[in-house]
Design a protein around this motif. Structure first.
Motif, PDB file in Angstrom:
ATOM      1  N   ILE A  25     -22.784 -88.599  -4.677  1.00 20.46           N
ATOM      2  CA  ILE A  25     -23.288 -89.968  -4.678  1.00 20.46           C
ATOM      3  C   ILE A  25     -22.123 -90.951  -4.788  1.00 20.46           C
ATOM      4  CG2 ILE A  25     -24.619 -91.647  -6.021  1.00 20.46           C
ATOM      5  CD1 ILE A  25     -26.523 -89.324  -6.722  1.00 20.46           C
ATOM      6  N   HIS A  26     -21.137 -90.617  -5.620  1.00 20.02           N
ATOM      7  CA  HIS A  26     -20.027 -91.537  -5.872  1.00 20.02           C
ATOM      8  C   HIS A  26     -19.043 -91.610  -4.701  1.00 20.02           C
ATOM      9  CE1 HIS A  26     -17.065 -93.831  -8.054  1.00 20.02           C
ATOM     10  NE2 HIS A  26     -16.158 -92.876  -7.870  1.00 20.02           N
ATOM     11  N   LYS A  27     -18.632 -90.480  -4.170  1.00 26.96           N
ATOM     12  CA  LYS A  27     -17.578 -90.459  -3.149  1.00 26.96           C
ATOM     13  C   LYS A  27     -18.079 -90.223  -1.746  1.00 26.96           C
ATOM     14  CE  LYS A  27     -13.849 -89.266  -6.163  1.00 26.96           C
ATOM     15  NZ  LYS A  27     -12.541 -88.675  -6.256  1.00 26.96           N
ATOM     16  N   GLY A  28     -19.313 -89.867  -1.582  1.00 24.40           N
ATOM     17  CA  GLY A  28     -19.850 -89.642  -0.250  1.00 24.40           C
ATOM     18  C   GLY A  28     -20.120 -88.173   0.003  1.00 24.40           C
ATOM     19  N   PRO A  29     -20.913 -87.878   1.025  1.00 25.01           N
ATOM     20  CA  PRO A  29     -21.305 -86.488   1.279  1.00 25.01           C
ATOM     21  C   PRO A  29     -20.165 -85.602   1.779  1.00 25.01           C
ATOM     22  CG  PRO A  29     -22.200 -87.931   2.957  1.00 25.01           C
ATOM     23  CD  PRO A  29     -21.569 -88.808   1.916  1.00 25.01           C
ATOM     24  N   TYR A  30     -19.082 -86.192   2.280  1.00 23.57           N
ATOM     25  CA  TYR A  30     -17.996 -85.367   2.798  1.00 23.57           C
ATOM     26  C   TYR A  30     -17.334 -84.549   1.694  1.00 23.57           C
ATOM     27  CZ  TYR A  30     -14.788 -88.824   0.898  1.00 23.57           C
ATOM     28  OH  TYR A  30     -14.108 -89.648   0.056  1.00 23.57           O
ATOM     29  N   ILE A  31     -17.378 -85.028   0.441  1.00 23.23           N
ATOM     30  CA  ILE A  31     -16.769 -84.280  -0.659  1.00 23.23           C
ATOM     31  C   ILE A  31     -17.501 -82.972  -0.896  1.00 23.23           C
ATOM     32  CG2 ILE A  31     -18.045 -85.347  -2.544  1.00 23.23           C
ATOM     33  CD1 ILE A  31     -14.546 -85.006  -3.195  1.00 23.23           C
ATOM     34  N   LEU A  32     -18.817 -82.959  -0.708  1.00 24.78           N
ATOM     35  CA  LEU A  32     -19.585 -81.737  -0.880  1.00 24.78           C
ATOM     36  C   LEU A  32     -19.234 -80.726   0.203  1.00 24.78           C
ATOM     37  CD1 LEU A  32     -21.753 -80.538  -2.711  1.00 24.78           C
ATOM     38  CD2 LEU A  32     -23.451 -81.394  -1.117  1.00 24.78           C
ATOM     39  N   VAL A  33     -19.097 -81.191   1.441  1.00 27.43           N
ATOM     40  CA  VAL A  33     -18.714 -80.299   2.540  1.00 27.43           C
ATOM     41  C   VAL A  33     -17.309 -79.763   2.312  1.00 27.43           C
ATOM     42  CG1 VAL A  33     -18.279 -80.202   5.019  1.00 27.43           C
ATOM     43  CG2 VAL A  33     -20.247 -81.464   4.156  1.00 27.43           C
TER      44      VAL A  33
ATOM     45  N   ILE B  36     -16.309 -75.743   1.860  1.00 25.98           N
ATOM     46  CA  ILE B  36     -15.366 -75.107   2.785  1.00 25.98           C
ATOM     47  C   ILE B  36     -14.138 -74.586   2.037  1.00 25.98           C
ATOM     48  CG2 ILE B  36     -13.779 -75.573   4.683  1.00 25.98           C
ATOM     49  CD1 ILE B  36     -15.968 -77.355   5.867  1.00 25.98           C
ATOM     50  N   THR B  37     -13.568 -75.386   1.153  1.00 28.29           N
ATOM     51  CA  THR B  37     -12.386 -74.951   0.408  1.00 28.29           C
ATOM     52  C   THR B  37     -12.715 -73.777  -0.514  1.00 28.29           C
ATOM     53  OG1 THR B  37     -11.577 -77.220   0.445  1.00 28.29           O
ATOM     54  CG2 THR B  37     -10.517 -75.714  -1.085  1.00 28.29           C
ATOM     55  N   GLY B  38     -13.809 -73.870  -1.219  1.00 24.30           N
ATOM     56  CA  GLY B  38     -14.226 -72.767  -2.085  1.00 24.30           C
ATOM     57  C   GLY B  38     -14.516 -71.506  -1.296  1.00 24.30           C
ATOM     58  N   GLY B  39     -15.096 -71.661  -0.104  1.00 25.12           N
ATOM     59  CA  GLY B  39     -15.364 -70.511   0.757  1.00 25.12           C
ATOM     60  C   GLY B  39     -14.089 -69.835   1.216  1.00 25.12           C
ATOM     61  N   MET B  40     -13.067 -70.631   1.547  1.00 20.21           N
ATOM     62  CA  MET B  40     -11.790 -70.045   1.971  1.00 20.21           C
ATOM     63  C   MET B  40     -11.152 -69.255   0.830  1.00 20.21           C
ATOM     64  SD  MET B  40     -10.028 -72.786   4.556  1.00 20.21           S
ATOM     65  CE  MET B  40      -9.973 -74.118   3.411  1.00 20.21           C
ATOM     66  N   TRP B  41     -11.181 -69.809  -0.371  1.00 24.18           N
ATOM     67  CA  TRP B  41     -10.612 -69.092  -1.514  1.00 24.18           C
ATOM     68  C   TRP B  41     -11.406 -67.834  -1.812  1.00 24.18           C
ATOM     69  CZ3 TRP B  41      -6.207 -69.630  -4.218  1.00 24.18           C
ATOM     70  CH2 TRP B  41      -5.449 -70.782  -3.984  1.00 24.18           C
TER      71      TRP B  41
ATOM     72  N   GLU C  44      -8.427 -64.875 -10.503  1.00 31.51           N
ATOM     73  CA  GLU C  44      -7.713 -66.150 -10.451  1.00 31.51           C
ATOM     74  C   GLU C  44      -7.977 -66.888  -9.143  1.00 31.51           C
ATOM     75  OE1 GLU C  44      -3.290 -65.197  -8.750  1.00 31.51           O
ATOM     76  OE2 GLU C  44      -3.751 -64.490 -10.766  1.00 31.51           O
ATOM     77  N   TYR C  45      -8.215 -66.162  -8.065  1.00 28.12           N
ATOM     78  CA  TYR C  45      -8.505 -66.833  -6.798  1.00 28.12           C
ATOM     79  C   TYR C  45      -9.874 -67.493  -6.829  1.00 28.12           C
ATOM     80  CZ  TYR C  45      -4.343 -64.728  -4.927  1.00 28.12           C
ATOM     81  OH  TYR C  45      -3.050 -64.373  -4.715  1.00 28.12           O
ATOM     82  N   PHE C  46     -10.857 -66.818  -7.426  1.00 26.01           N
ATOM     83  CA  PHE C  46     -12.162 -67.453  -7.558  1.00 26.01           C
ATOM     84  C   PHE C  46     -12.066 -68.681  -8.454  1.00 26.01           C
ATOM     85  CE2 PHE C  46     -13.597 -63.144  -6.407  1.00 26.01           C
ATOM     86  CZ  PHE C  46     -14.420 -63.483  -5.358  1.00 26.01           C
ATOM     87  N   MET C  47     -11.325 -68.570  -9.552  1.00 30.33           N
ATOM     88  CA  MET C  47     -11.170 -69.682 -10.467  1.00 30.33           C
ATOM     89  C   MET C  47     -10.407 -70.834  -9.778  1.00 30.33           C
ATOM     90  SD  MET C  47      -9.191 -69.933 -14.085  1.00 30.33           S
ATOM     91  CE  MET C  47      -7.620 -69.817 -13.271  1.00 30.33           C
ATOM     92  N   ALA C  48      -9.321 -70.513  -9.096  1.00 29.84           N
ATOM     93  CA  ALA C  48      -8.541 -71.546  -8.428  1.00 29.84           C
ATOM     94  C   ALA C  48      -9.365 -72.198  -7.322  1.00 29.84           C
ATOM     95  CB  ALA C  48      -7.251 -70.958  -7.857  1.00 29.84           C
ATOM     96  N   GLY C  49     -10.173 -71.415  -6.630  1.00 27.86           N
ATOM     97  CA  GLY C  49     -11.019 -71.976  -5.588  1.00 27.86           C
ATOM     98  C   GLY C  49     -12.052 -72.952  -6.127  1.00 27.86           C
ATOM     99  N   SER C  50     -12.641 -72.603  -7.252  1.00 25.87           N
ATOM    100  CA  SER C  50     -13.632 -73.509  -7.819  1.00 25.87           C
ATOM    101  C   SER C  50     -12.995 -74.747  -8.424  1.00 25.87           C
ATOM    102  CB  SER C  50     -14.472 -72.782  -8.868  1.00 25.87           C
ATOM    103  OG  SER C  50     -13.653 -72.384  -9.942  1.00 25.87           O
ATOM    104  N   LEU C  51     -11.791 -74.607  -8.971  1.00 21.88           N
ATOM    105  CA  LEU C  51     -11.136 -75.766  -9.578  1.00 21.88           C
ATOM    106  C   LEU C  51     -10.529 -76.698  -8.534  1.00 21.88           C
ATOM    107  CD1 LEU C  51      -9.411 -74.153 -12.670  1.00 21.88           C
ATOM    108  CD2 LEU C  51     -11.428 -75.588 -12.626  1.00 21.88           C
ATOM    109  N   THR C  52      -9.910 -76.129  -7.497  1.00 20.64           N
ATOM    110  CA  THR C  52      -9.283 -76.989  -6.498  1.00 20.64           C
ATOM    111  C   THR C  52     -10.298 -77.576  -5.529  1.00 20.64           C
ATOM    112  OG1 THR C  52      -8.831 -75.099  -5.066  1.00 20.64           O
ATOM    113  CG2 THR C  52      -7.103 -75.784  -6.579  1.00 20.64           C
ATOM    114  N   ALA C  53     -11.446 -76.949  -5.398  1.00 20.36           N
ATOM    115  CA  ALA C  53     -12.448 -77.459  -4.470  1.00 20.36           C
ATOM    116  C   ALA C  53     -13.012 -78.788  -4.944  1.00 20.36           C
ATOM    117  CB  ALA C  53     -13.581 -76.445  -4.303  1.00 20.36           C
ATOM    118  N   TYR C  54     -13.057 -78.980  -6.253  1.00 26.17           N
ATOM    119  CA  TYR C  54     -13.595 -80.229  -6.751  1.00 26.17           C
ATOM    120  C   TYR C  54     -12.530 -81.277  -6.621  1.00 26.17           C
ATOM    121  CZ  TYR C  54     -15.422 -83.840  -9.719  1.00 26.17           C
ATOM    122  OH  TYR C  54     -15.861 -85.021 -10.190  1.00 26.17           O
TER     123      TYR C  54
END
Length: 99
Positions: free
Chosen positions: A49-57, A61-66, A89-99
């Motif tokens: 809602i705050h930054k727009g729907p592109y942040i969710l996409v 995508i980033t979390g999926g790549m990780w 650590e890759y799952f953790m890094a993917g979830s943290l960097t995706a946001y």
């Protein structure tokens, strides 16, 4: 309206299963994992809602790549019979960097 004496065993089992599922769902919602997942979904909705729907996409995508990288490493190391304890650590890094 059905008479309780005429209810079949299947109806009683389905009613008991529904009650059990509802109780399990409520217990899960108040567990640590349930609260974490609900909080994550809430943060995703607020960020969208705050930054727009592109942040969710971008997050998906980033979390999926990780996640694909972690799955690939897990498959590679399992075929080579190497114990890999650092894949989390890759799952953790993917979830943290995706946001």
């Amino acid at each position: 309206m059905a008479n309780p004496s005429t209810e079949s065993a299947v109806d009683k089992f389905e009613q008991a299963a529904e009650d059990t599922f509802a109780q399990k769902a409520i217990r899960w919602m108040f567990s640590a994992g349930g609260m974490t997942i609900c909080l994550t979904i809430l943060v995703a909705i607020v960020a969208t809602i705050h930054k727009g729907p592109y942040i969710l996409v971008n997050t998906v995508i980033t979390g999926g790549m990780w996640a694909l990288m972690a799955i690939g490493l897990a498959l590679l190391f399992s075929v080579m019979n190497i114990a890999g304890f650092a894949h989390g650590e890759y799952f953790m890094a993917g979830s943290l960097t995706a946001y």
